[in-house]
Design a protein around this motif. Structure first.
Motif, PDB file in Angstrom:
ATOM      1  N   ILE A 167       3.004  11.165  -8.846  1.00 12.70           N
ATOM      2  CA  ILE A 167       2.331  10.471  -7.737  1.00 12.70           C
ATOM      3  C   ILE A 167       3.340  10.252  -6.608  1.00 12.70           C
ATOM      4  O   ILE A 167       4.384   9.628  -6.798  1.00 12.70           O
ATOM      5  CB  ILE A 167       1.759   9.114  -8.194  1.00 12.70           C
ATOM      6  CG1 ILE A 167       0.794   9.308  -9.374  1.00 12.70           C
ATOM      7  CG2 ILE A 167       1.050   8.422  -7.035  1.00 12.70           C
ATOM      8  CD1 ILE A 167       0.326   8.003 -10.001  1.00 12.70           C
ATOM      9  N   HIS A 168       3.018  10.757  -5.435  1.00 16.56           N
ATOM     10  CA  HIS A 168       3.873  10.608  -4.265  1.00 16.56           C
ATOM     11  C   HIS A 168       3.062  10.033  -3.105  1.00 16.56           C
ATOM     12  O   HIS A 168       1.855   9.799  -3.231  1.00 16.56           O
ATOM     13  CB  HIS A 168       4.482  11.969  -3.886  1.00 16.56           C
ATOM     14  CG  HIS A 168       5.238  12.622  -5.004  1.00 16.56           C
ATOM     15  ND1 HIS A 168       6.467  12.163  -5.436  1.00 16.56           N
ATOM     16  CD2 HIS A 168       4.938  13.679  -5.790  1.00 16.56           C
ATOM     17  CE1 HIS A 168       6.895  12.908  -6.434  1.00 16.56           C
ATOM     18  NE2 HIS A 168       5.980  13.835  -6.675  1.00 16.56           N
ATOM     19  N   ASP A 169       3.720   9.793  -2.007  1.00 13.15           N
ATOM     20  CA  ASP A 169       3.031   9.244  -0.834  1.00 13.15           C
ATOM     21  C   ASP A 169       1.941  10.205  -0.366  1.00 13.15           C
ATOM     22  O   ASP A 169       2.033  11.425  -0.542  1.00 13.15           O
ATOM     23  CB  ASP A 169       4.030   9.004   0.295  1.00 13.15           C
ATOM     24  CG  ASP A 169       5.016   7.894  -0.018  1.00 13.15           C
ATOM     25  OD1 ASP A 169       4.729   7.089  -0.934  1.00 13.15           O
ATOM     26  OD2 ASP A 169       6.090   7.840   0.619  1.00 13.15           O
ATOM     27  N   ASP A 170       0.919   9.617   0.233  1.00 12.39           N
ATOM     28  CA  ASP A 170      -0.183  10.392   0.821  1.00 12.39           C
ATOM     29  C   ASP A 170      -0.924  11.225  -0.212  1.00 12.39           C
ATOM     30  O   ASP A 170      -1.399  12.331   0.071  1.00 12.39           O
ATOM     31  CB  ASP A 170       0.333  11.295   1.952  1.00 12.39           C
ATOM     32  CG  ASP A 170       0.990  10.496   3.074  1.00 12.39           C
ATOM     33  OD1 ASP A 170       0.466   9.419   3.408  1.00 12.39           O
ATOM     34  OD2 ASP A 170       2.036  10.942   3.574  1.00 12.39           O
ATOM     35  N   GLN A 190      -3.975  10.957  -3.446  1.00 11.31           N
ATOM     36  CA  GLN A 190      -4.964  10.162  -4.160  1.00 11.31           C
ATOM     37  C   GLN A 190      -4.823  10.450  -5.649  1.00 11.31           C
ATOM     38  O   GLN A 190      -4.406  11.543  -6.046  1.00 11.31           O
ATOM     39  CB  GLN A 190      -6.375  10.487  -3.664  1.00 11.31           C
ATOM     40  CG  GLN A 190      -6.581  10.111  -2.195  1.00 11.31           C
ATOM     41  CD  GLN A 190      -8.025  10.144  -1.787  1.00 11.31           C
ATOM     42  OE1 GLN A 190      -8.838   9.352  -2.257  1.00 11.31           O
ATOM     43  NE2 GLN A 190      -8.365  11.070  -0.899  1.00 11.31           N
ATOM     44  N   HIS A 216       2.302   2.566  -7.550  1.00  6.88           N
ATOM     45  CA  HIS A 216       2.545   3.609  -6.550  1.00  6.88           C
ATOM     46  C   HIS A 216       1.746   3.379  -5.269  1.00  6.88           C
ATOM     47  O   HIS A 216       1.962   4.072  -4.273  1.00  6.88           O
ATOM     48  CB  HIS A 216       2.213   4.978  -7.139  1.00  6.88           C
ATOM     49  CG  HIS A 216       3.211   5.451  -8.151  1.00  6.88           C
ATOM     50  ND1 HIS A 216       4.301   6.236  -7.823  1.00  6.88           N
ATOM     51  CD2 HIS A 216       3.298   5.222  -9.485  1.00  6.88           C
ATOM     52  CE1 HIS A 216       5.007   6.474  -8.919  1.00  6.88           C
ATOM     53  NE2 HIS A 216       4.423   5.881  -9.941  1.00  6.88           N
ATOM     54  N   GLN A 217       0.811   2.430  -5.330  1.00 12.28           N
ATOM     55  CA  GLN A 217       0.057   2.005  -4.146  1.00 12.28           C
ATOM     56  C   GLN A 217      -0.658   3.164  -3.448  1.00 12.28           C
ATOM     57  O   GLN A 217      -0.667   3.274  -2.221  1.00 12.28           O
ATOM     58  CB  GLN A 217       0.983   1.275  -3.153  1.00 12.28           C
ATOM     59  CG  GLN A 217       1.587   0.011  -3.744  1.00 12.28           C
ATOM     60  CD  GLN A 217       2.442  -0.752  -2.758  1.00 12.28           C
ATOM     61  OE1 GLN A 217       2.947  -0.203  -1.786  1.00 12.28           O
ATOM     62  NE2 GLN A 217       2.607  -2.049  -3.001  1.00 12.28           N
ATOM     63  N   GLN A 218      -1.238   4.026  -4.266  1.00  8.00           N
ATOM     64  CA  GLN A 218      -2.076   5.104  -3.762  1.00  8.00           C
ATOM     65  C   GLN A 218      -3.498   4.886  -4.268  1.00  8.00           C
ATOM     66  O   GLN A 218      -3.706   4.276  -5.321  1.00  8.00           O
ATOM     67  CB  GLN A 218      -1.549   6.464  -4.240  1.00  8.00           C
ATOM     68  CG  GLN A 218      -0.110   6.766  -3.828  1.00  8.00           C
ATOM     69  CD  GLN A 218       0.072   6.806  -2.318  1.00  8.00           C
ATOM     70  OE1 GLN A 218      -0.698   7.440  -1.611  1.00  8.00           O
ATOM     71  NE2 GLN A 218       1.082   6.111  -1.824  1.00  8.00           N
TER      72      GLN A 218
END
Length: 397
Positions: free
Chosen positions: A193-196, A198, A215-217
Motif C-alpha cells: 500500500i502506497h500513497d494515492d 485504494q 496507511h490512510q488510504q
C-alpha cells in the motif's frame, strides 16, 4: 540459452532466496534494464495468504470481458511455466519468453559484476523482471500482478503505477520470513500500500485492520453473494467479491453483464479442479487453505474422501492433521514429493506410526488401484501440478 527449456532452466537455477529485507537487487536490475517498470499501465497489485491467485485470475477475466488489454502475473504454475505471465489470459509465447529471459540474463550479469555474489538476483526477482520488461512492451491498459511472498520486500513491490492494492486474506504461512503473529504478517502484506492507492480487502482478522488503516488510504470491501463464484469451491464466494470490488475501483461503471461474463469465463487450474471422474486437485498449501478446502468438500460430498497431502517442509500442515484424523469422513494420506529447486517435502518420519494416518513414499501408486471414494490431492501447488500432469498423461496414453 537458445531454447525455451533452457530459459526456464536458467530461471529455476537462480538462488531461491537472497539477502532479506531489501529491494536493492531488484531496483538495480531494473535500472540496468532501463527502468521498464515506469512504462507499465495502471497496476492492480494482489497480496494475501490465500486466494490471491484466484482473485487475480478473476480480475483479469472480468477486465478482458470488458475490453481491457490486460496483463496477468501469477505464481506458481500448475500446467505450464508460461501460464505465470499472460496477456488477455493467453500465456506468453515461447519465443517471447526466450527473448525476454535472454535480455534479463544479460542484465543479471551486470548486476552481479557491480554488486557481487551477495546480491545475486533470485529466481523470483528474475521472473518478475521478465514480466515487467514483457508487459512494458505490450499495448496494455492494465496489469494484474500477484505478489510472490509477503509484500513489503517482494520483488513486485517496485511498480510506480500501482493504483489498487488488494489484500485477500491473512493467516499463518511463511512465518519464519513474514513473522509469527498475524499483526507481523499484516505489516508485510500491507507493504504494497502506497500513497494515492485504494485498498480492497477480504475478510481479515480484526486485529490486523488497524495496520491496514494506518496507511490512510481508502479501504473497500466486496459484497459476498452478489455474483455467482467465478471459480468452484465454497471459499471462492469471498474471493469473487474481492475481485469484483477491485474491478469496480478501476471501472465503477462496468455493467453487471460484463462482470458475469468474465466470471463465467474464469478458469484457474489446480483450484478445486476435477481432473478425472473421482479425482480432484486443490492447492491448499497451509492450514487456512486446508480448512477452507475441507469445508468446501463437506458441503459438496457426503461420502468418504481420501485426502492425499503433499506438503513442503516449510508449511504448517502438521498442525491441522489431528483435527482431520478425528473426522471420519476423511482418510488422510501423506506422501513424499520434491519441489522445484529441490525444496524438501514435509518430513514424514514423524508421522509413520501415528494412528489414523497413512504414509506413502510413491503417490503414483494411488492412481494404479481404482477406488469408489473421491480422492483429493492437495498441498503444495508444485505437488498438484505433478499430479495433474501424470493423470493427463495416463488419459492420453
Amino acid at each position: 540459452m537458445k531454447t525455451v527449456a533452457e530459459a526456464i532452466n536458467y530461471i529455476h537455477s537462480r538462488p531461491k532466496y537472497g539477502q532479506a529485507n531489501t529491494l536493492k537487487r531488484m531496483h538495480y536490475l531494473l535500472t540496468v534494464l532501463g527502468q521498464p517498470q515506469k512504462q507499465l499501465p495502471a497496476v492492480i497489485h494482489v497480496a494475501g495468504t490465500n486466494g490471491k491467485g484466484s482473485v487475480a485470475t478473476m480480475i483479469s477475466h472480468i477486465l478482458v470481458a470488458g475490453g481491457y488489454q490486460t496483463g496477468l502475473f501469477i505464481s506458481p504454475f500448475v500446467v505450464d511455466f508460461r501460464e505465470r505471465i499472460q496477456v488477455n489470459n493467453q500465456w506468453i509465447e515461447p519465443a517471447d519468453l526466450l527473448i525476454y529471459t535472454q535480455k534479463v540474463a544479460q542484465a543479471v550479469k551486470a548486476v552481479e559484476k557491480k554488486l557481487g555474489n551477495d546480491f545475486r538476483p533470485t529466481e523470483f526477482e528474475v521472473l518478475t523482471a521478465i514480466m515487467i520488461l514483457y508487459f512494458a512492451n505490450q499495448p496494455l491498459d492494465v496489469a494484474v500482478v500477484e505478489v510472490g511472498l509477503g509484500g513489503l520486500y517482494d520483488s513486485t513491490n517496485v511498480l510506480p503505477t500501482s493504483r489498487i492494492a488488494v489484500i485477500t486474506s491473512l493467516a499463518y504461512d511463511h512465518c519464519q520470513i513474514l513473522g509469527k503473529t498475524l499483526s507481523e504478517i499484516a505489516l508485510q502484506k500491507a507493504g504494497i500500500i502506497h500513497d494515492d492507492m485504494q485498498v480492497v480487502i477480504g475478510n481479515l482478522p480484526s486485529e490486523t485492520l488497524p495496520i491496514i488503516q494506518a496507511h490512510q488510504q481508502p479501504i473497500i470491501t466486496g459484497q459476498a453473494g452478489e455474483f455467482l463464484p467465478g471459480l468452484p469451491g465454497k471459499y471462492q464466494v469471498e474471493n469473487t467479491a474481492i475481485a469484483v470490488a477491485a474491478v469496480r475501483v478501476l471501472q465503477p461503471d462496468l455493467p453487471k453483464a460484463v462482470i458475469e461474463a468474465g466470471l463465467t469465463a474464469s478458469h484457474f487450474p489446480g483450484r478445486f479442479e476435477k481432473i478425472a471422474p473421482n479425482i480432484l486437485i486443490d492447492g491448499a498449501h497451509n492450514v487456512a487453505g486446508l480448512t477452507a478446502l475441507v469445508a468446501a468438500l463437506k458441503q459438496r460430498y457426503a461420502g468418504k474422501i481420501r485426502l492425499v497431502i503433499g506438503s513442503l517442509a516449510d508449511k504448517n500442515i502438521g498442525e491441522y492433521l489431528p483435527q482431520l484424523i478425528d473426522d471420519d469422513q476423511f482418510k488422510i494420506i501423506l506422501v513424499n514429493f520434491e519441489g522445484v529447486n529441490n525444496r524438501p517435502s514435509l518430513k514424514l518420519d514423524q508421522f509413520q506410526h501415528q494412528s489414523g494416518l497413512t504414509v506413502i513414499d510413491n503417490w503414483v501408486t494411488l492412481l494404479q488401484v481404482p477406488v469408489k471414494d473421491l480422492t483429493v490431492f492437495t498441498g503444495s501447488l508444485y505437488f498438484i501440478s505433478e499430479v495433474r500432469s501424470v493423470v493427463w498423461q495416463q488419459k492420453n496414453n
